[in-house]
Design an enzyme around this catalytic site. Structure first.
Site, mmCIF file in Angstrom:
data_model
loop_
_atom_site.group_PDB
_atom_site.id
_atom_site.type_symbol
_atom_site.label_atom_id
_atom_site.label_comp_id
_atom_site.label_asym_id
_atom_site.label_seq_id
_atom_site.Cartn_x
_atom_site.Cartn_y
_atom_site.Cartn_z
ATOM 1 N N TYR A 116 0.820 -1.520 0.050
ATOM 2 C CA TYR A 116 -0.132 0.227 0.339
ATOM 3 C C TYR A 116 0.522 0.967 0.201
ATOM 4 O O TYR A 116 0.725 2.243 -0.529
ATOM 5 C CB TYR A 116 -0.890 -0.061 0.893
ATOM 6 C CG TYR A 116 -2.305 -0.888 0.707
ATOM 7 C CD1 TYR A 116 -2.163 -2.170 1.743
ATOM 8 C CD2 TYR A 116 -3.333 -0.438 -0.373
ATOM 9 C CE1 TYR A 116 -3.261 -3.054 1.275
ATOM 10 C CE2 TYR A 116 -4.068 -1.155 -0.462
ATOM 11 C CZ TYR A 116 -4.199 -2.406 0.461
ATOM 12 O OH TYR A 116 -5.230 -3.198 -0.254
ATOM 13 N N ARG A 172 1.650 2.158 -3.444
ATOM 14 C CA ARG A 172 0.195 1.880 -4.221
ATOM 15 C C ARG A 172 0.119 3.937 -3.684
ATOM 16 O O ARG A 172 -0.138 4.541 -4.791
ATOM 17 C CB ARG A 172 -1.272 1.986 -3.435
ATOM 18 C CG ARG A 172 -1.252 -0.322 -4.164
ATOM 19 C CD ARG A 172 -1.110 -0.724 -5.341
ATOM 20 N NE ARG A 172 -0.588 0.215 -6.430
ATOM 21 C CZ ARG A 172 0.888 -0.667 -6.130
ATOM 22 N NH1 ARG A 172 1.041 -1.365 -5.205
ATOM 23 N NH2 ARG A 172 1.712 -0.647 -7.247
ATOM 24 N N GLN A 187 -15.580 3.773 -5.738
ATOM 25 C CA GLN A 187 -15.198 2.548 -5.667
ATOM 26 C C GLN A 187 -13.479 2.587 -5.797
ATOM 27 O O GLN A 187 -12.841 1.292 -4.723
ATOM 28 C CB GLN A 187 -15.456 0.920 -6.586
ATOM 29 C CG GLN A 187 -16.836 1.312 -6.019
ATOM 30 C CD GLN A 187 -16.634 -0.350 -7.800
ATOM 31 O OE1 GLN A 187 -16.840 -1.623 -7.449
ATOM 32 N NE2 GLN A 187 -17.229 0.529 -8.416
ATOM 33 N N ASN A 188 -13.187 3.866 -5.806
ATOM 34 C CA ASN A 188 -11.191 3.916 -5.907
ATOM 35 C C ASN A 188 -11.229 4.133 -4.730
ATOM 36 O O ASN A 188 -11.490 5.255 -3.740
ATOM 37 C CB ASN A 188 -11.460 4.807 -7.100
ATOM 38 C CG ASN A 188 -11.717 4.361 -8.043
ATOM 39 O OD1 ASN A 188 -11.944 3.457 -8.777
ATOM 40 N ND2 ASN A 188 -11.601 5.430 -9.407
ATOM 41 N N ASP A 233 -8.054 5.720 -4.738
ATOM 42 C CA ASP A 233 -7.553 7.175 -4.853
ATOM 43 C C ASP A 233 -8.197 8.400 -4.651
ATOM 44 O O ASP A 233 -9.163 8.402 -4.030
ATOM 45 C CB ASP A 233 -6.943 7.136 -6.303
ATOM 46 C CG ASP A 233 -7.929 7.481 -7.281
ATOM 47 O OD1 ASP A 233 -7.884 6.669 -8.024
ATOM 48 O OD2 ASP A 233 -8.413 8.210 -7.111
ATOM 49 N N HIS A 248 -14.380 1.790 -0.915
ATOM 50 C CA HIS A 248 -13.878 1.250 0.041
ATOM 51 C C HIS A 248 -12.925 2.085 0.387
ATOM 52 O O HIS A 248 -11.245 1.587 0.532
ATOM 53 C CB HIS A 248 -13.436 0.123 -1.371
ATOM 54 C CG HIS A 248 -13.904 -0.403 -2.131
ATOM 55 N ND1 HIS A 248 -14.155 -1.040 -3.537
ATOM 56 C CD2 HIS A 248 -15.020 -1.145 -2.029
ATOM 57 C CE1 HIS A 248 -14.963 -1.775 -3.617
ATOM 58 N NE2 HIS A 248 -15.585 -1.859 -3.234
ATOM 59 N N GLY A 254 -16.307 3.649 -16.216
ATOM 60 C CA GLY A 254 -15.401 2.747 -15.525
ATOM 61 C C GLY A 254 -14.852 1.790 -14.555
ATOM 62 O O GLY A 254 -14.034 1.777 -14.085
ATOM 63 N N THR A 255 -16.290 1.442 -14.310
ATOM 64 C CA THR A 255 -16.143 0.166 -12.747
ATOM 65 C C THR A 255 -16.885 -1.334 -14.212
ATOM 66 O O THR A 255 -17.484 -1.649 -14.368
ATOM 67 C CB THR A 255 -17.221 0.536 -12.625
ATOM 68 O OG1 THR A 255 -17.977 -0.773 -11.395
ATOM 69 C CG2 THR A 255 -18.807 0.835 -12.676
HETATM 70 N N1 APR Z 1 -11.808 5.420 -19.014
HETATM 71 C C1 APR Z 1 -13.396 4.702 -18.581
HETATM 72 N N2 APR Z 1 -13.442 3.333 -18.409
HETATM 73 C C2 APR Z 1 -12.255 2.053 -18.339
HETATM 74 C C3 APR Z 1 -10.792 2.765 -19.179
HETATM 75 C C4 APR Z 1 -10.630 3.983 -19.190
HETATM 76 N N3 APR Z 1 -9.569 4.753 -19.593
HETATM 77 N N4 APR Z 1 -9.999 2.108 -18.907
HETATM 78 C C5 APR Z 1 -10.652 1.316 -18.075
HETATM 79 N N5 APR Z 1 -11.605 1.319 -18.149
HETATM 80 C C6 APR Z 1 -12.907 0.684 -17.860
HETATM 81 C C7 APR Z 1 -12.479 -1.078 -17.983
HETATM 82 O O1 APR Z 1 -13.123 -1.290 -19.177
HETATM 83 C C8 APR Z 1 -13.298 -1.699 -16.937
HETATM 84 O O2 APR Z 1 -15.183 -2.351 -17.138
HETATM 85 O O3 APR Z 1 -12.954 0.223 -16.267
HETATM 86 C C9 APR Z 1 -13.519 -1.117 -15.546
HETATM 87 C C10 APR Z 1 -11.997 -1.143 -14.869
HETATM 88 O O4 APR Z 1 -13.199 -2.506 -13.723
HETATM 89 P P1 APR Z 1 -12.110 -2.666 -13.184
HETATM 90 O O5 APR Z 1 -10.772 -2.720 -13.356
HETATM 91 O O6 APR Z 1 -12.882 -4.345 -12.124
HETATM 92 O O7 APR Z 1 -12.237 -1.883 -11.609
HETATM 93 P P2 APR Z 1 -13.481 -1.659 -10.718
HETATM 94 O O8 APR Z 1 -14.759 -2.058 -11.517
HETATM 95 O O9 APR Z 1 -13.109 -0.816 -9.762
HETATM 96 O O10 APR Z 1 -13.679 -3.009 -9.885
HETATM 97 C C11 APR Z 1 -13.950 -2.679 -8.637
HETATM 98 O O11 APR Z 1 -12.462 -4.899 -7.490
HETATM 99 O O12 APR Z 1 -10.906 -5.270 -6.824
HETATM 100 C C12 APR Z 1 -11.817 -4.951 -6.425
HETATM 101 O O13 APR Z 1 -11.327 -3.009 -4.441
HETATM 102 C C13 APR Z 1 -11.256 -2.959 -6.130
HETATM 103 O O14 APR Z 1 -12.290 -1.415 -5.584
HETATM 104 C C14 APR Z 1 -12.005 -2.265 -6.896
HETATM 105 C C15 APR Z 1 -13.625 -3.007 -7.879
#
Ligand code: APR
Length: 228
Positions: free
Chosen positions: A53, A56, A86-87, A89, A104, A170-171
């Site tokens: 961490y 990170r 969920q980020n 940062d 989170h 972006g999730t």
């Molecule tokens: N702009 C927008 N979206 C994007 C970009 C971008 N430049 N690049 C990637 N993505 C999208 C991907 O297509 C995907 O759908 O962002 C999403 C990222 O998904 P994950 O990596 O699964 O991240 P997230 O959904 O935030 O994960 C949720 O999982 O590991 C745990 O606690 C952690 O908060 C996290 C949670």
């Protein structure tokens, strides 16, 4: 003022140089989640977890908010905005958003290992073994590990149930309970999803903006805020 609720994930910080989770074949910066982001990992090897961490946090402090974070902050000129992220940062805050709910946790704060409600600011990037909370327990990153409770989920669901406009950015909607929040959004409100690879989404009538966050969010905010 109309209420806008934005639920963001790692994708909104991708263009700030911070890794997403599922785009990196299940590893997080080369580590298995089980080795660095669970209570068992903390028990097993607190030094490894603390170092993970710290690295990170260093990356977060070196990253800058991008045009998507900044555009979301501009919504506050005309709307009552809550960003649920969920980020871990702090780029939403540094991008100008004034009302951010971290489902989170947030990496720039530490928390007691005995009582998650005891959190403290961290100056700089490093949290050391030996730094103790007021109860005398080892300080750890203020983040929710897999298998831990998500204390803000009820508040987040209440906020989603009151949205007039709902925006997903972006999730991958892979992780619960966060992903379940979309089902608290009333059916008859405007819903948007912004992602270059739109994930399968069970709730209905989302306007899909297949784009990176810096383009898609800026485009949408131009529609929602006069003169932006
Ligand atoms: N702009 C927008 N979206 C994007 C970009 C971008 N430049 N690049 C990637 N993505 C999208 C991907 O297509 C995907 O759908 O962002 C999403 C990222 O998904 P994950 O990596 O699964 O991240 P997230 O959904 O935030 O994960 C949720 O999982 O590991 C745990 O606690 C952690 O908060 C996290 C949670």
């Amino acid at each position: 003022m109309k209420k806008i609720v934005v639920l963001t994930g790692a994708g909104i910080s991708a263009e700030s140089g911070l890794q997403t989770f599922r785009d990196s074949d299940g590893l997080w910066e080369g580590y298995n989640i089980e080795d660095v982001a669970t209570p068992e990992a903390w028990q097993r090897d607190p030094v490894l977890v603390q170092d993970f961490y710290n690295m990170r946090r260093k990356a977060v402090l070196e990253a800058q908010p991008n045009a998507a974070h900044v555009a979301l902050a501009k919504l506050e000129q005309q709307y009552d905005v809550t960003v649920i992220t969920q980020n871990i940062d702090d780029l939403h805050e540094r991008g100008g958003s004034g009302n951010v709910l971290h489902l989170h946790g947030v990496i720039t704060r530490s928390q007691s290992s005995l009582n998650p409600n005891l959190t403290y600011p961290i100056n700089g990037w490093e949290l050391k073994i030996g730094e103790l909370c007021e109860l005398g327990s080892q300080l750890r990153a203020h983040v929710v590990w897999f298998g831990e409770a998500v204390p803000m989920i009820e508040e987040a669901a209440r906020i989603c149930s009151q949205a007039d406009i709902f925006i997903l950015v972006g999730t991958s909607l892979n992780v619960y309970p966060a992903a379940g929040l979309i089902h608290y959004v009333p059916n008859d409100v405007s819903k948007f999803i912004i992602d270059p690879k739109i994930p399968p989404i069970t709730a209905g009538n989302f306007t899909r903006i297949e784009a990176k966050a810096t383009e898609g969010v800026t485009l949408l905010v131009k529609e929602l805020v006069n003169g932006y």
